[in-house]
Write an enzyme that holds these catalytic residues in place. Structure first.
Site, PDB file in Angstrom:
ATOM      1  N   GLY A  37     -14.436 -21.875-100.700  1.00 23.38           N
ATOM      2  CA  GLY A  37     -13.105 -22.292-100.263  1.00 23.38           C
ATOM      3  C   GLY A  37     -12.054 -21.252-100.542  1.00 23.38           C
ATOM      4  N   GLY A  38     -11.004 -21.691-101.255  1.00 28.39           N
ATOM      5  CA  GLY A  38      -9.885 -20.812-101.567  1.00 28.39           C
ATOM      6  C   GLY A  38     -10.318 -19.502-102.194  1.00 28.39           C
TER       7      GLY A  38
ATOM      8  N   GLY B  59     -13.972   5.894 -71.958  1.00 26.37           N
ATOM      9  CA  GLY B  59     -12.987   5.302 -72.866  1.00 26.37           C
ATOM     10  C   GLY B  59     -13.347   5.562 -74.317  1.00 26.37           C
ATOM     11  CB  ALA B  60     -16.564   5.669 -76.130  1.00 26.98           C
TER      12      ALA B  60
HETATM   13  C1  LIG Z   1     -19.520 -23.555-107.906  1.00 26.07           C
HETATM   14  C2  LIG Z   1     -20.823 -24.341-108.029  1.00 26.07           C
HETATM   15  C3  LIG Z   1     -21.723 -23.951-106.861  1.00 26.07           C
HETATM   16  C4  LIG Z   1     -21.487 -23.899-109.357  1.00 26.07           C
HETATM   17  O1  LIG Z   1     -22.631 -24.664-109.622  1.00 26.07           O
HETATM   18  P1  LIG Z   1     -23.385 -24.552-111.016  1.00 26.07           P
HETATM   19  O2  LIG Z   1     -24.551 -25.471-110.971  1.00 26.07           O
HETATM   20  O3  LIG Z   1     -23.637 -23.114-111.326  1.00 26.07           O
HETATM   21  O4  LIG Z   1     -22.351 -25.040-112.125  1.00 26.07           O
HETATM   22  P2  LIG Z   1     -21.778 -26.503-112.382  1.00 26.07           P
HETATM   23  O5  LIG Z   1     -21.746 -27.306-111.140  1.00 26.07           O
HETATM   24  O6  LIG Z   1     -22.501 -27.080-113.569  1.00 26.07           O
HETATM   25  O7  LIG Z   1     -20.270 -26.197-112.778  1.00 26.07           O
HETATM   26  C5  LIG Z   1     -19.905 -25.620-114.023  1.00 26.07           C
HETATM   27  C6  LIG Z   1     -18.711 -26.345-114.580  1.00 26.07           C
HETATM   28  O8  LIG Z   1     -17.609 -26.130-113.707  1.00 26.07           O
HETATM   29  C7  LIG Z   1     -17.053 -27.367-113.308  1.00 26.07           C
HETATM   30  N1  LIG Z   1     -16.554 -27.204-111.948  1.00 26.07           N
HETATM   31  C8  LIG Z   1     -17.212 -26.769-110.880  1.00 26.07           C
HETATM   32  N2  LIG Z   1     -16.437 -26.741-109.808  1.00 26.07           N
HETATM   33  C9  LIG Z   1     -15.218 -27.145-110.228  1.00 26.07           C
HETATM   34  C10 LIG Z   1     -13.978 -27.307-109.584  1.00 26.07           C
HETATM   35  N3  LIG Z   1     -13.789 -26.960-108.305  1.00 26.07           N
HETATM   36  N4  LIG Z   1     -12.944 -27.766-110.295  1.00 26.07           N
HETATM   37  C11 LIG Z   1     -13.086 -28.062-111.615  1.00 26.07           C
HETATM   38  N5  LIG Z   1     -14.223 -27.908-112.273  1.00 26.07           N
HETATM   39  C12 LIG Z   1     -15.289 -27.463-111.583  1.00 26.07           C
HETATM   40  C13 LIG Z   1     -18.225 -28.320-113.388  1.00 26.07           C
HETATM   41  O9  LIG Z   1     -17.742 -29.640-113.497  1.00 26.07           O
HETATM   42  C14 LIG Z   1     -18.905 -27.846-114.628  1.00 26.07           C
HETATM   43  O10 LIG Z   1     -18.167 -28.310-115.732  1.00 26.07           O
HETATM   44  P3  LIG Z   1     -18.849 -28.717-117.121  1.00 26.07           P
HETATM   45  O11 LIG Z   1     -19.388 -27.423-117.677  1.00 26.07           O
HETATM   46  O12 LIG Z   1     -17.726 -29.281-117.909  1.00 26.07           O
HETATM   47  O13 LIG Z   1     -19.922 -29.681-116.780  1.00 26.07           O
HETATM   48  C15 LIG Z   1     -20.584 -25.873-108.072  1.00 26.07           C
HETATM   49  O14 LIG Z   1     -19.957 -26.210-109.300  1.00 26.07           O
HETATM   50  C16 LIG Z   1     -19.717 -26.325-106.943  1.00 26.07           C
HETATM   51  O15 LIG Z   1     -20.149 -26.456-105.796  1.00 26.07           O
HETATM   52  N6  LIG Z   1     -18.454 -26.648-107.269  1.00 26.07           N
HETATM   53  C17 LIG Z   1     -17.529 -27.169-106.292  1.00 26.07           C
HETATM   54  C18 LIG Z   1     -16.979 -26.068-105.449  1.00 26.07           C
HETATM   55  C19 LIG Z   1     -15.861 -26.535-104.557  1.00 26.07           C
HETATM   56  O16 LIG Z   1     -16.065 -27.389-103.704  1.00 26.07           O
HETATM   57  N7  LIG Z   1     -14.641 -26.065-104.860  1.00 26.07           N
HETATM   58  C20 LIG Z   1     -13.435 -26.459-104.176  1.00 26.07           C
HETATM   59  C21 LIG Z   1     -13.281 -25.556-103.014  1.00 26.07           C
HETATM   60  S1  LIG Z   1     -11.954 -26.109-102.005  1.00 26.07           S
HETATM   61  C22 LIG Z   1     -10.777 -24.952-102.152  1.00 26.07           C
HETATM   62  O17 LIG Z   1     -10.847 -24.089-102.942  1.00 26.07           O
HETATM   63  C23 LIG Z   1      -9.659 -25.066-101.203  1.00 26.07           C
HETATM   64  C24 LIG Z   1     -10.106 -24.999 -99.749  1.00 26.07           C
HETATM   65  O18 LIG Z   1     -10.349 -23.932 -99.218  1.00 26.07           O
HETATM   66  O19 LIG Z   1     -10.231 -26.038 -99.110  1.00 26.07           O
END
Ligand SMILES: CC(C)(COP(=O)(O)OP(=O)(O)OC[C@H]1O[C@@H](n2cnc3c(N)ncnc32)[C@H](O)[C@@H]1OP(=O)(O)O)[C@@H](O)C(=O)NCCC(=O)NCCSC(=O)CC(=O)O
Length: 527
Positions: free
Chosen positions: A182-183, A417-418
């Site tokens: 995402g962001g 053109g290239a």
């Molecule tokens: C990044 C990952 C692939 C990593 O996976 P992993 O298995 O390695 O790790 P994990 O899932 O155990 O995550 C590690 C720790 O980070 C936390 N964590 C993960 N993603 C988080 C988030 N976005 N916000 C807050 N905390 C988050 C988990 O709860 C966990 O906490 P703890 O250690 O406490 O258990 C997954 O966490 C994931 O898919 N996260 C969501 C990503 C996402 O959708 N982000 C928003 C994008 S939208 C955006 O940004 C805006 C847009 O464009 O729309």
């Protein structure tokens, strides 16, 4: 966890206060837990601090806002307020030159970006812009911190705005070292260079689960947005490496080729490679027959200092080569057709790749050397429907707008053109050279004969013999460098073996070139 819990005792004097400070710093430096560090290492990833140590000269890192914490509440955040808030920011040096850095700490909220985390990044970006020094982001974060909602999203906006304002002012380098969703993926796309590491880094707007829910497609994280996908197929990544150590070493190498900002020239590294070194090997390397392929990398290797160059987008759009190298110690950007891939034709991706590179070179005062051996733009329905006209126009626009020294050399063919697009004299090249094997023409001899001698060929007793005669006549008349030389459209026809010397002398002459564009807010380049 509260601040009071962490401050040991009631220090009564300055020494006690200093001890307290050191304890807090140590806590911030160590991060959340050994278990979290082990988990990071188990994934084949380094921690944020280990990465910063690899990037910067030893002992030069100065951290900013190490003791920063978020003030968010809800979802249990009020009891979870780790120092740094999941991003380490500061500056240090690379080969003695100042570089700013921010590095997500995946061990804290998965490196996800909240309000405090974002404002730390904003501050370091502002400092880099003010100080006129490159900014490197070491990305390993899960995107917007979900618990902080709209504040997190606004934090991203502030990064994107600064990325855009800093564009062309300081070099911005994004190093992707974990999952960036995402962001987290937009900011790198706004920067000058994106580095990725195979297996451990991914970039996507939406992950595999969302893709499956929306389109039904099943794909792994790496299949969707891994390093090879972005370095070979999408062009989002400029570089891909097998491990973090190599990746970060290459970031240091790249920084050594770039100026600190747009008001400086790139660093000069004195070279032992003689400026007048002849390249007789070039006489055999490039076949005179325009239809025979060869590897343009070898030509570049022969021309530049010590055969050393850094290729950008090495595996995307291989029909064009973009590389940084040095000629007599001065950094140059090389744009070269690659006859070994798709005959060196210009297509949509090659045009986009070279356009961005030319733009980058121009922004950072890097002279451009263009090596032409191009049969034209790629014909085809896919290309036309894909917008080859506007993509090709990007390259044209980038060259026409570039005010850095520009030298072009036509090795063999340069058609239609290239030829115009690839930095011809008519679009502002400062100096253009040709080898004796050069053929500048509207099109190749066979195609040309079929168009302009169609009637003679059709009416002839032996059409094939007539076609062969016309092709020969066309070649003798037009397909040699002397037509262009007679008209002043190339400045000189040179012996290939003398190319290095000619390029170096030309760059020296152009060193103080200055050119202003008409005053305007900005142009409106084709997109
Ligand atoms: C990044 C990952 C692939 C990593 O996976 P992993 O298995 O390695 O790790 P994990 O899932 O155990 O995550 C590690 C720790 O980070 C936390 N964590 C993960 N993603 C988080 C988030 N976005 N916000 C807050 N905390 C988050 C988990 O709860 C966990 O906490 P703890 O250690 O406490 O258990 C997954 O966490 C994931 O898919 N996260 C969501 C990503 C996402 O959708 N982000 C928003 C994008 S939208 C955006 O940004 C805006 C847009 O464009 O729309």
């Amino acid at each position: 966890m509260t601040v009071v819990d962490e401050i040991p005792g009631e220090p009564s004097d300055t020494r006690g206060r200093v001890a307290e400070l050191l304890a807090l710093r140590e806590q911030a430096r160590r991060g959340p837990s050994d278990r979290a560090t082990e988990a990071q290492h188990a994934k084949g990833k380094l921690t944020a601090r280990e990465r910063i140590e690899l990037l910067l000269d030893p002992g030069t890192f100065k951290e900013v806002e190490q003791l920063r914490r978020h003030r968010a509440t809800g979802f249990g955040l009020e009891t979870k307020k780790p120092y740094t808030d999941g991003v380490i920011t500061g500056w240090g040096t690379v080969e003695g030159r100042t570089v700013f850095v921010y590095a997500h700490d995946f061990r804290i909220f998965g490196g996800a970006l909240g309000e405090a985390h974002a404002t730390k990044i904003h501050k370091i970006m502002d400092m880099a812009i003010s100080a006129g020094a490159p900014l490197v982001s070491l990305n390993d974060g899960a995107g917007a911190r979900i618990q902080e909602g709209v504040s997190a999203l606004a934090g991203y906006g502030g990064i994107f705005q600064r990325n855009t304002r800093a564009s062309g002012v300081i070099p911005q380098i994004s190093v992707m070292l974990g999952p960036c969703a995402g962001g987290a993926a937009y900011s790198p796309a706004l920067t000058d260079f994106v580095f990725m590491v195979r297996e451990t880094s991914q970039m996507f707007i939406t992950g595999p689960d969302v893709v499956k829910a929306v389109t039904g497609e099943e794909i792994t994280q790496n299949g969707l947005g891994g390093a090879d996908v972005h370095a070979e197929t999408s062009g989002v990544a400029h570089f891909a490496y097998d491990d973090e150590e190599t990746c970060i070493a290459e970031v240091r190498y790249l920084i050594g080729m770039l100026p600190s900002n747009n008001r400086e020239n790139p660093p000069v590294v004195p070279s032992d490679d003689p400026a007048d070194r002849r390249g007789d090997v070039l006489l055999d390397l490039v076949p005179a027959d325009g239809n025979r392929p060869y590897d343009m990398h070898k030509v570049i290797e022969e021309l530049v200092d010590d055969g050393d160059f850094l290729e950008i987008h090495e595996r995307w759009a291989r029909n064009i080569i973009c590389a940084l190298a040095r000629l007599d110690g001065q950094v140059v950007g090389i744009v070269a057709n690659q006859p070994q891939a798709l005959a060196g034709v210009l297509d949509i991706e090659a045009s986009e790749k070279a356009a961005r590179f030319v733009q980058m070179c121009d922004a950072f005062n890097i002279p451009i050397v263009t090596l032409l051996d191009v049969p034209g733009f790629l014909p085809g329905v896919d290309q036309e429907h894909g917008g080859i006209i506007r993509h090709g126009a990007k390259l044209l626009y980038a060259y026409c707008n570039a005010t850095v020294p520009r030298i072009s050399l036509i090795l063999r063919k340069a058609y239609g053109g290239a030829y115009i697009v690839m930095d011809s004299q008519s679009i502002g090249a400062d100096l253009t050279y040709a080898w004796p094997t050069n053929e500048i023409a509207v099109m190749g001899a066979e195609g040309a004969a079929n168009v302009i001698f169609r009637r003679q060929i059709a009416d002839a007793e032996d059409p094939e013999a007539m076609r062969a005669r016309m092709v020969k006549e066309y070649k003798a008349e037009l397909m040699h460098p002397y037509c262009a030389a007679e008209r002043g459209l190339v400045d000189d026809v040179i012996d290939p073996a003398e190319t290095r010397e000619v390029l170096i002398a030309s760059l020296a002459m152009l060193r103080n070139k200055h050119a202003d564009l008409p005053s305007r807010k900005h142009g409106n380049p084709p997109q």
